[in-house]
Design a protein around this motif. Structure first.
Motif, PDB file in Angstrom:
ATOM      1  N   ARG A 153       0.836  -1.191   0.000  1.00 38.39           N
ATOM      2  CA  ARG A 153       0.000   0.000   0.000  1.00 38.39           C
ATOM      3  C   ARG A 153       0.873   1.243   0.000  1.00 38.39           C
ATOM      4  O   ARG A 153       2.069   1.201   0.297  1.00 38.39           O
ATOM      5  N   THR A 154       0.235   2.367  -0.315  1.00 38.32           N
ATOM      6  CA  THR A 154       0.921   3.654  -0.414  1.00 38.32           C
ATOM      7  C   THR A 154       1.599   4.011   0.903  1.00 38.32           C
ATOM      8  O   THR A 154       1.080   3.694   1.972  1.00 38.32           O
ATOM      9  N   PRO A 155       2.763   4.697   0.868  1.00 32.88           N
ATOM     10  CA  PRO A 155       3.365   5.190   2.109  1.00 32.88           C
ATOM     11  C   PRO A 155       2.336   5.923   2.961  1.00 32.88           C
ATOM     12  O   PRO A 155       1.573   6.745   2.478  1.00 32.88           O
ATOM     13  N   GLY A 156       2.353   5.594   4.249  1.00 27.67           N
ATOM     14  CA  GLY A 156       1.304   6.053   5.166  1.00 27.67           C
ATOM     15  C   GLY A 156       0.383   4.919   5.534  1.00 27.67           C
ATOM     16  O   GLY A 156      -0.212   4.904   6.605  1.00 27.67           O
ATOM     17  N   GLY A 157       0.263   3.919   4.655  1.00 30.29           N
ATOM     18  CA  GLY A 157      -0.525   2.730   4.939  1.00 30.29           C
ATOM     19  C   GLY A 157       0.342   1.555   5.345  1.00 30.29           C
ATOM     20  O   GLY A 157      -0.162   0.471   5.644  1.00 30.29           O
ATOM     21  N   VAL A 158       1.663   1.785   5.353  1.00 37.89           N
ATOM     22  CA  VAL A 158       2.623   0.738   5.704  1.00 37.89           C
ATOM     23  C   VAL A 158       3.677   1.364   6.615  1.00 37.89           C
ATOM     24  O   VAL A 158       4.208   2.436   6.309  1.00 37.89           O
ATOM     25  N   SER A 159       3.986   0.716   7.705  1.00 37.81           N
ATOM     26  CA  SER A 159       5.042   1.227   8.586  1.00 37.81           C
ATOM     27  C   SER A 159       6.401   1.061   7.913  1.00 37.81           C
ATOM     28  O   SER A 159       6.595   0.178   7.073  1.00 37.81           O
ATOM     29  N   GLU A 160       7.359   1.910   8.317  1.00 36.29           N
ATOM     30  CA  GLU A 160       8.705   1.801   7.746  1.00 36.29           C
ATOM     31  C   GLU A 160       9.312   0.448   8.067  1.00 36.29           C
ATOM     32  O   GLU A 160      10.033  -0.137   7.247  1.00 36.29           O
ATOM     33  N   ALA A 161       9.007  -0.090   9.251  1.00 32.69           N
ATOM     34  CA  ALA A 161       9.554  -1.395   9.626  1.00 32.69           C
ATOM     35  C   ALA A 161       9.032  -2.490   8.696  1.00 32.69           C
ATOM     36  O   ALA A 161       9.795  -3.370   8.269  1.00 32.69           O
ATOM     37  N   LEU A 162       7.735  -2.430   8.351  1.00 34.45           N
ATOM     38  CA  LEU A 162       7.175  -3.450   7.460  1.00 34.45           C
ATOM     39  C   LEU A 162       7.713  -3.287   6.040  1.00 34.45           C
ATOM     40  O   LEU A 162       7.973  -4.278   5.353  1.00 34.45           O
ATOM     41  N   TYR A 163       7.902  -2.032   5.593  1.00 35.35           N
ATOM     42  CA  TYR A 163       8.533  -1.828   4.285  1.00 35.35           C
ATOM     43  C   TYR A 163       9.903  -2.502   4.237  1.00 35.35           C
ATOM     44  O   TYR A 163      10.243  -3.204   3.280  1.00 35.35           O
ATOM     45  N   ARG A 164      10.696  -2.271   5.279  1.00 34.80           N
ATOM     46  CA  ARG A 164      12.056  -2.825   5.283  1.00 34.80           C
ATOM     47  C   ARG A 164      12.031  -4.352   5.333  1.00 34.80           C
ATOM     48  O   ARG A 164      12.849  -5.017   4.692  1.00 34.80           O
ATOM     49  N   MET A 178      10.925   9.822  -3.615  1.00 30.03           N
ATOM     50  CA  MET A 178      11.947   8.837  -3.944  1.00 30.03           C
ATOM     51  C   MET A 178      13.031   8.725  -2.887  1.00 30.03           C
ATOM     52  O   MET A 178      13.646   7.666  -2.740  1.00 30.03           O
ATOM     53  N   SER A 179      13.286   9.777  -2.112  1.00 30.53           N
ATOM     54  CA  SER A 179      14.252   9.620  -1.016  1.00 30.53           C
ATOM     55  C   SER A 179      13.664   8.679   0.035  1.00 30.53           C
ATOM     56  O   SER A 179      14.384   7.842   0.604  1.00 30.53           O
ATOM     57  N   PHE A 180      12.352   8.777   0.285  1.00 30.82           N
ATOM     58  CA  PHE A 180      11.705   7.856   1.218  1.00 30.82           C
ATOM     59  C   PHE A 180      11.791   6.420   0.692  1.00 30.82           C
ATOM     60  O   PHE A 180      12.181   5.497   1.412  1.00 30.82           O
ATOM     61  N   CYS A 181      11.401   6.231  -0.571  1.00 27.87           N
ATOM     62  CA  CYS A 181      11.423   4.882  -1.146  1.00 27.87           C
ATOM     63  C   CYS A 181      12.825   4.294  -1.122  1.00 27.87           C
ATOM     64  O   CYS A 181      13.009   3.093  -0.859  1.00 27.87           O
ATOM     65  N   ASP A 182      13.819   5.127  -1.378  1.00 33.40           N
ATOM     66  CA  ASP A 182      15.205   4.671  -1.347  1.00 33.40           C
ATOM     67  C   ASP A 182      15.598   4.246   0.065  1.00 33.40           C
ATOM     68  O   ASP A 182      16.247   3.206   0.265  1.00 33.40           O
ATOM     69  N   ASN A 183      15.187   5.025   1.062  1.00 37.28           N
ATOM     70  CA  ASN A 183      15.565   4.739   2.450  1.00 37.28           C
ATOM     71  C   ASN A 183      15.020   3.412   2.954  1.00 37.28           C
ATOM     72  O   ASN A 183      15.642   2.761   3.795  1.00 37.28           O
ATOM     73  N   VAL A 184      13.849   3.011   2.453  1.00 43.31           N
ATOM     74  CA  VAL A 184      13.259   1.752   2.940  1.00 43.31           C
ATOM     75  C   VAL A 184      13.505   0.597   1.970  1.00 43.31           C
ATOM     76  O   VAL A 184      12.957  -0.491   2.147  1.00 43.31           O
ATOM     77  N   GLY A 185      14.323   0.821   0.938  1.00 46.32           N
ATOM     78  CA  GLY A 185      14.738  -0.263   0.056  1.00 46.32           C
ATOM     79  C   GLY A 185      13.801  -0.591  -1.083  1.00 46.32           C
ATOM     80  O   GLY A 185      13.902  -1.648  -1.696  1.00 46.32           O
ATOM     81  N   ALA A 244      15.898  11.588 -11.283  1.00 46.30           N
ATOM     82  CA  ALA A 244      17.287  11.120 -11.374  1.00 46.30           C
ATOM     83  C   ALA A 244      17.493   9.847 -10.555  1.00 46.30           C
ATOM     84  O   ALA A 244      18.194   8.914 -10.982  1.00 46.30           O
ATOM     85  N   LYS A 245      16.863   9.774  -9.392  1.00 43.88           N
ATOM     86  CA  LYS A 245      17.014   8.592  -8.537  1.00 43.88           C
ATOM     87  C   LYS A 245      16.339   7.371  -9.163  1.00 43.88           C
ATOM     88  O   LYS A 245      16.851   6.251  -9.081  1.00 43.88           O
ATOM     89  N   LEU A 246      15.197   7.568  -9.796  1.00 44.45           N
ATOM     90  CA  LEU A 246      14.538   6.481 -10.508  1.00 44.45           C
ATOM     91  C   LEU A 246      15.434   5.931 -11.611  1.00 44.45           C
ATOM     92  O   LEU A 246      15.576   4.712 -11.772  1.00 44.45           O
ATOM     93  N   ALA A 247      16.021   6.837 -12.369  1.00 43.31           N
ATOM     94  CA  ALA A 247      16.888   6.417 -13.469  1.00 43.31           C
ATOM     95  C   ALA A 247      18.118   5.678 -12.952  1.00 43.31           C
ATOM     96  O   ALA A 247      18.519   4.640 -13.509  1.00 43.31           O
ATOM     97  N   ALA A 265       7.006  15.194   2.899  1.00 37.14           N
ATOM     98  CA  ALA A 265       7.644  16.409   3.409  1.00 37.14           C
ATOM     99  C   ALA A 265       7.419  16.580   4.905  1.00 37.14           C
ATOM    100  O   ALA A 265       8.207  17.247   5.586  1.00 37.14           O
ATOM    101  N   SER A 266       6.345  15.970   5.452  1.00 40.21           N
ATOM    102  CA  SER A 266       6.032  16.114   6.875  1.00 40.21           C
ATOM    103  C   SER A 266       6.855  15.191   7.762  1.00 40.21           C
ATOM    104  O   SER A 266       6.825  15.321   8.993  1.00 40.21           O
ATOM    105  N   LEU A 267       7.571  14.257   7.165  1.00 36.14           N
ATOM    106  CA  LEU A 267       8.356  13.313   7.950  1.00 36.14           C
ATOM    107  C   LEU A 267       9.577  13.992   8.554  1.00 36.14           C
ATOM    108  O   LEU A 267       9.991  15.066   8.127  1.00 36.14           O
ATOM    109  N   THR A 268      10.175  13.354   9.536  1.00 37.99           N
ATOM    110  CA  THR A 268      11.386  13.879  10.174  1.00 37.99           C
ATOM    111  C   THR A 268      12.539  12.919   9.914  1.00 37.99           C
ATOM    112  O   THR A 268      12.511  11.771  10.374  1.00 37.99           O
ATOM    113  N   PRO A 269      13.577  13.367   9.174  1.00 44.06           N
ATOM    114  CA  PRO A 269      13.647  14.656   8.461  1.00 44.06           C
ATOM    115  C   PRO A 269      12.737  14.649   7.237  1.00 44.06           C
ATOM    116  O   PRO A 269      12.339  13.572   6.765  1.00 44.06           O
ATOM    117  N   PRO A 270      12.413  15.820   6.674  1.00 50.47           N
ATOM    118  CA  PRO A 270      11.561  15.889   5.479  1.00 50.47           C
ATOM    119  C   PRO A 270      12.175  15.109   4.316  1.00 50.47           C
ATOM    120  O   PRO A 270      13.397  15.114   4.127  1.00 50.47           O
TER     121      PRO A 270
END
Length: 454
Positions: free
Chosen positions: A191-202, A239-246, A266-269, A230-235
């Motif tokens: 599910r879309t970010p917000g519907g899945v915890s970062e731990a479950l994504y990882r 794609m930076s979020f998707c990259d961080n959780v793999g 650029a990160k997608l490419a 943008a509301s996350l800490t840090p913002p």
């Protein structure tokens, strides 16, 4: 079978188009492609099937759709995404029975086959019996809301936890992946970010890498998605979020991807992550327009999807191709952007690459699976034509599909389904769709804005 006398758009490496061409199928594979005269001479004993007056294309590949939602066709028109989801679609889907889900999948697959789609990404049932090819994304989630906003809560009937979603997906992968002569592949459908915890994504992405299970996920569809990141800490950006959780990589298909900045692209490419473009859904829900020209220029592989019937009203990828070709021209004032040839690639070989299947489908070449579609051009709205590709993208619709072959088997002939009872399917869909609306308490709301007199 030797299929003869057609115009064949191969989408092979050279992008060859054969006028009066032929395809030889043996078993479930393409054994030869070329001019009809040459193949008839080479294989004089082979049974033949004339497709004179037809254009043959590789089977279309929808990189994003929702089979369950076809029973909700027209039940949530003219609403923006969050209201569409929270007030209609999730409420309706939360009232499905297992029998409703089965009926929904059957009517979805019947429509896809009749309109030329031979392979799709998402959902979970009836692929084996229908003969279609499917990459089936089992939902992974553990938070029952959209972007963690309590106002955007999911219907309780849709909420799953780690055990039923992630572990359930693993069980389905173990049971079904590679079945039906390898027509079925099982994916993680996060599910879309917000519907899945970062731990479950990882945890999911680690299992994906360990077991080679691909991932698909909606992302950056509406402005609210970007605001959530943008509301996350840090913002963060999408794609930076998707990259961080793999999540990023060549085994991931991210859907919609409307609200991206240059850094996201650029990160997608750089990570070879694929994108599923759904222009009708994005336009109808007023979500925005995906930056497809910039994605393509950066080297990102972009496929095409219809999304679900409530935000498109069809599962016809032929119609989706036309909008994909023209929407960027209107926005940019540049008619050369996203030409017909590029769009046909998106619906065929690019889709195959996104699904990790480009070695076996997506083009008509010797050794690939025999998945192809014959479009009957002997009609007033299709004549004359000069470029076969232009005719397919700009003029034809799914209603012009005459024959569909998947894995060497004819599934649609003379425009009629051979593996499913079409009348039974649409009658069951009509009945169950109305029952769901009544069960959900939305029977009157789904009828539209003008008075309906029974």
């Amino acid at each position: 079978m030797l299929y003869t006398h057609a115009t064949i758009i191969t989408v092979n490496t050279n992008r060859d188009i054969f006028i009066n061409g032929a395809i030889l199928v043996r078993g479930n594979l393409i054994a030869d492609v070329g001019k009809s005269a040459d193949l008839i001479q080479k294989y004089p004993e082979e049974e033949s099937y004339s497709l004179e007056g037809h254009i043959v294309i590789p089977g279309l590949i929808s990189t994003h759709m929702h089979t369950a939602q076809t029973l909700l066709r027209g039940a949530a028109d003219d609403l923006e995404l969050v209201s569409w989801l929270c007030e209609r679609i999730w409420v309706l889907q939360g009232n499905f029975t297992p029998e409703d889900g089965y009926a929904a999948a059957r009517i979805s697959i019947a429509e896809m086959l009749k309109t030329g789609t031979t392979c799709f990404l998402e959902s979970m049932v009836t692929v084996s019996e229908s003969g279609i090819r499917g990459c089936l994304g089992k939902i992974v989630m553990d938070i029952g809301s959209y972007a963690k906003d309590p106002k955007w809560a999911m219907h309780p009937g849709l909420v799953e936890d780690r055990s039923t979603s992630l572990l359930g997906a693993l069980k389905m992968w173990e049971k079904w992946d590679g079945k039906a002569n390898d027509r079925i592949r099982v994916w993680f459908g996060a599910r879309t970010p917000g519907g899945v915890s970062e731990a479950l994504y990882r945890e999911m992405t680690a299992l994906s890498r360990e077991n080679a299970i691909p991932i698909t996920m909606h992302c950056a569809e509406v402005k609210a998605d970007r605001e959530f990141f943008a509301s996350l800490t840090p913002p963060q950006t999408p794609m930076s979020f998707c990259d961080n959780v793999g999540l990023l990589g060549p085994s991931t298909v991210l859907v919609h991807m409307v609200h991206l900045d240059d850094g996201d692209i650029a990160k997608l490419a750089a990570t070879n992550t694929h994108v599923a473009h759904c222009p009708t859904s994005n336009a109808k829900l007023a979500s925005g327009i995906c930056r497809v020209p910039e994605l393509l220029d950066a080297g990102v592989n972009v496929g095409l999807g219809t999304d679900g019937a409530p935000c498109n009203n069809t599962n016809d990828l032929m119609q989706e191709m036309k909008l994909a070709a023209i929407i960027h021209k209107a926005k940019s004032y540049d008619p050369t952007l996203v030409p017909a040839e590029t769009v046909l690639e998106m619906a065929t070989i690019n889709g195959a690459k996104a699904l990790g299947l480009d070695e076996c489908i997506g083009s008509l070449e010797v050794g690939k699976k025999a998945d192809f579609v014959a479009v009957d051009m002997r009609k007033v709205h299709l004549q004359p034509y000069f470029s076969p590709v232009s005719a397919i993208v700009y003029s034809a619709t799914g209603g012009d599909v005459r024959m569909v072959v998947v894995d060497g088997k004819i599934l649609v002939e003379d425009g009629k389904l051979k593996t499913m009872d079409e009348e039974e399917i649409w009658k069951e869909g009509e009945k169950r769709g109305h029952e769901i609306a009544e069960r959900a308490g939305l029977g009157e709301k789904v009828k539209g804005r003008w008075p309906v007199i029974a």
